[in-house]
Design a protein around this motif. Structure first.
Motif, short mmCIF file in Angstrom:
data_model
loop_
_atom_site.label_atom_id
_atom_site.label_comp_id
_atom_site.label_asym_id
_atom_site.label_seq_id
_atom_site.Cartn_x
_atom_site.Cartn_y
_atom_site.Cartn_z
N GLU A 23 43.13 5.92 23.20
CA GLU A 23 42.75 4.51 23.07
C GLU A 23 42.01 4.02 24.31
O GLU A 23 41.00 3.33 24.21
CB GLU A 23 44.01 3.67 22.83
CG GLU A 23 43.73 2.22 22.49
CD GLU A 23 43.07 2.02 21.13
OE1 GLU A 23 42.51 0.94 20.90
OE2 GLU A 23 43.13 2.95 20.29
N ARG A 24 42.50 4.41 25.47
CA ARG A 24 41.84 4.01 26.72
C ARG A 24 40.41 4.56 26.79
O ARG A 24 39.48 3.89 27.26
CB ARG A 24 42.66 4.52 27.91
CG ARG A 24 42.22 3.99 29.25
CD ARG A 24 42.98 4.60 30.39
NE ARG A 24 44.39 4.23 30.43
CZ ARG A 24 44.86 3.07 30.87
NH1 ARG A 24 44.02 2.14 31.28
NH2 ARG A 24 46.15 2.83 30.89
N ARG A 26 38.57 5.55 24.09
CA ARG A 26 37.77 5.06 22.96
C ARG A 26 37.26 3.64 23.19
O ARG A 26 36.15 3.28 22.77
CB ARG A 26 38.62 5.11 21.69
CG ARG A 26 37.86 4.84 20.40
CD ARG A 26 38.71 5.15 19.19
NE ARG A 26 39.84 4.23 19.06
CZ ARG A 26 40.70 4.24 18.04
NH1 ARG A 26 40.57 5.15 17.09
NH2 ARG A 26 41.68 3.37 17.98
N THR A 27 38.06 2.81 23.86
CA THR A 27 37.69 1.41 24.06
C THR A 27 36.81 1.18 25.29
O THR A 27 36.33 0.07 25.51
CB THR A 27 38.95 0.54 24.22
OG1 THR A 27 39.69 1.01 25.37
CG2 THR A 27 39.83 0.62 22.97
N ASN A 29 37.95 1.47 28.32
CA ASN A 29 38.78 0.94 29.39
C ASN A 29 38.66 1.77 30.67
O ASN A 29 38.67 1.22 31.78
CB ASN A 29 40.24 0.88 28.94
CG ASN A 29 41.19 0.49 30.05
OD1 ASN A 29 41.81 1.33 30.68
ND2 ASN A 29 41.28 -0.81 30.32
#
Length: 371
Positions: A23-24, A26-27, A29
Motif C-alpha cells: 500500500e505504501r 502503490r500510493t 507514500n
C-alpha cells in the motif's frame, strides 16, 4: 520538508524508514517520505511483512495469481516479499545513484528459522539476492554466533549485507571482524570491493526494555536512577568500538583496495517506555556516518519536535562506560541481558514469519488455491 530532519541529515545521519508495504508503494507514500522526510533507505523484517499482509487489499491480485498457480506457501511468501523489496529498490534507485551508492538501500531478511544454520543462511541469502536482482539491496543476516561465518561468506561472494539483531559490544566487534574477513575473501577472489556494502544494526530500545525490567525488580533508588539510560550508553560505546576498529591497519589495507566502511545503524529506535521522550534514540545518537532506521511514528515525531543539538555521541564515552559500570554494581548482568535479547529477537522473528506464512495460507485458501 522537515527542517529538523534536514538538520539531522546534515549532521551525517542517514534516515531510513523501518517499514514497507504494498500500500505504501502503490500510493506513492514512499516517494513522499523521500521528498519531504529525508528518507534515504528502507528496512524490513518478518513482523513488518506479517502486519502488511494482514490488512487491506493491496496483495489480492498477486495472491489470486499465486493461488491459481498452486504455489506452495513458502514460495508464495518469497514471491510476495521480494516483489515489495524490488519495487522499493526501484523507487530508491535515484537516491542510490545520487549518494554514490551509499544510501538508497532496501533490506530483506533471510528466513529467521535459519538463524542458527550458517550453510542454509548463505543459501537463502544467495536466493534472495538473485530473486530481487537489484544492486541497492541488502540481505539481512542475524548476528547469531552461527550467523557470523554466513556474513563473511556472503560478503566474500559480493552480496551486500545488513547484519541485524546486534545487542552486545562483544558481538558487534565480531560482526566487524566478519565483515573484514568477507572483504578479504572478496579481494582474493578479484571482486570490486567498492560494490560491496554493509550496515551493522545495533538495537537500542530493547536494551532499555530488558534492563529497566531488571532495575524495577531491584527496586532501589540507585536502580531507579539508571532507568532509560542503558540503551543510549550501549550504542555510544558501540560507536566508539566502530571508530577503533575502522582505524586499524587491517581496515586501512581494505580501504586502500576500495572497500567501504560498514556503517553503524541504530535499530529498534521506537521508544517503548512512554515516560521517555519519543525521540530519545534520535536526539541522543547523532554521529557522522551512521544510519537511524525509524518506524513511521518515530519519524513523524522527529520531524515535529526532535532537538538536534549536533553530534551527541563524541565526548560521551567515559560517561557511557561509567553508567555501564554502575549497572553492573547495581546487580544487572549485562552478558545475560544481551544473551536473552538475542534469543528473544530470533524467537520473535520466527513467530512473525510463522504468522506471515499462516496469513498467506489463509488468503490463498480463500482464493481457492491452498496447497
Amino acid at each position: 520538508m522537515s527542517e529538523t530532519l534536514k538538520k539531522l541529515s546534515d549532521e551525517g545521519v542517514a534516515i531510513w524508514l523501518d517499514d514497507i508495504s504494498r500500500e505504501r508503494l502503490r500510493t506513492g507514500n514512499l516517494e513522499h517520505l523521500i521528498r519531504d522526510r529525508q528518507v534515504v533507505g528502507v528496512t524490513s523484517n518478518p513482523t513488518i511483512f506479517a502486519k502488511a499482509l494482514g490488512k487491506g487489499t493491496a496483495y489480492d491480485d498477486q495472491l489470486r495469481d499465486l493461488a491459481v498457480r498452486g504455489v506452495d506457501i513458502e514460495e508464495a511468501a518469497r514471491a510476495i516479499t521480494t516483489y515489495d523489496i524490488r519495487w522499493a529498490c526501484d523507487v530508491l534507485h535515484p537516491v542510490y545513484e545520487r549518494s554514490d551508492h551509499l544510501d538508497g538501500r532496501v533490506s530483506i531478511e533471510v528466513d529467521p528459522r535459519l538463524a542458527r544454520d550458517a550453510e542454509k543462511t548463505v543459501a537463502e541469502a544467495r536466493a534472495l539476492w538473485w530473486m530481487v536482482d537489484r544492486p541497492n539491496l541488502f540481505i539481512k543476516i542475524p548476528a547469531t554466533e552461527e550467523g557470523l561465518p554466513a556474513i563473511t561468506r556472503a560478503i566474500g561472494e559480493g552480496i551486500s549485507v545488513n547484519v541485524t539483531l546486534i545487542f552486545s559490544l562483544e558481538r558487534y566487534g565480531q560482526v566487524i571482524d566478519a565483515y573484514f574477513a568477507g572483504l578479504e575473501q572478496a579481494r582474493e577472489a578479484g571482486r570490486d570491493l567498492s560494490q560491496i556494502a554493509s550496515v551493522a544494526s545495533f538495537f537500542v530500545s530493547r536494551v532499555d526494555t530488558e534492563i529497566d525490567k531488571r532495575l524495577d525488580k531491584l527496586g532501589s533508588p540507585e536502580a531507579e536512577a539508571l532507568k532509560g539510560k542503558a540503551g543510549v550508553a550501549n550504542a555510544r560505546l558501540a560507536y566508539a568500538l566502530y571508530e577503533e576498529k575502522f582505524a586499524s591497519d587491517r581496515w586501512r589495507a581494505l580501504k586502500d583496495a576500495g572497500a567501504r566502511p560498514q556503517r553503524p545503524l541504530w535499530a529498534s529506535t521506537g521508544v517503548k517506555d512512554p515516560s521517555l521522550p519519543d525521540t530519545l534514540y534520535v536526539d541522543e545518537l547523532v554521529a557522522p556516518g551512521t544510519v537511524n532506521t525509524m518506524p513511521e511514528a518515530t519519524l513523524e515525531a522527529a520531524a515535529d519536535h526532535s532537538e538536534i543539538r549536533g553530534d551527541t555521541v563524541h565526548g560521551t564515552y567515559d560517561e557511557a562506560r561509567a553508567l555501564m559500570d554502575r549497572l553492573k554494581e547495581t546487580g544487572v548482568d549485562y552478558d545475560d541481558v544481551v544473551r536473552v535479547l538475542e534469543e528473544e529477537g530470533v524467537e520473535k522473528f520466527e513467530a512473525s514469519w510463522q504468522e506471515l506464512l499462516s496469513t498467506i495460507e489463509g488468503q490463498l485458501a480463500d482464493k481457492g488455491g491452498a496447497q
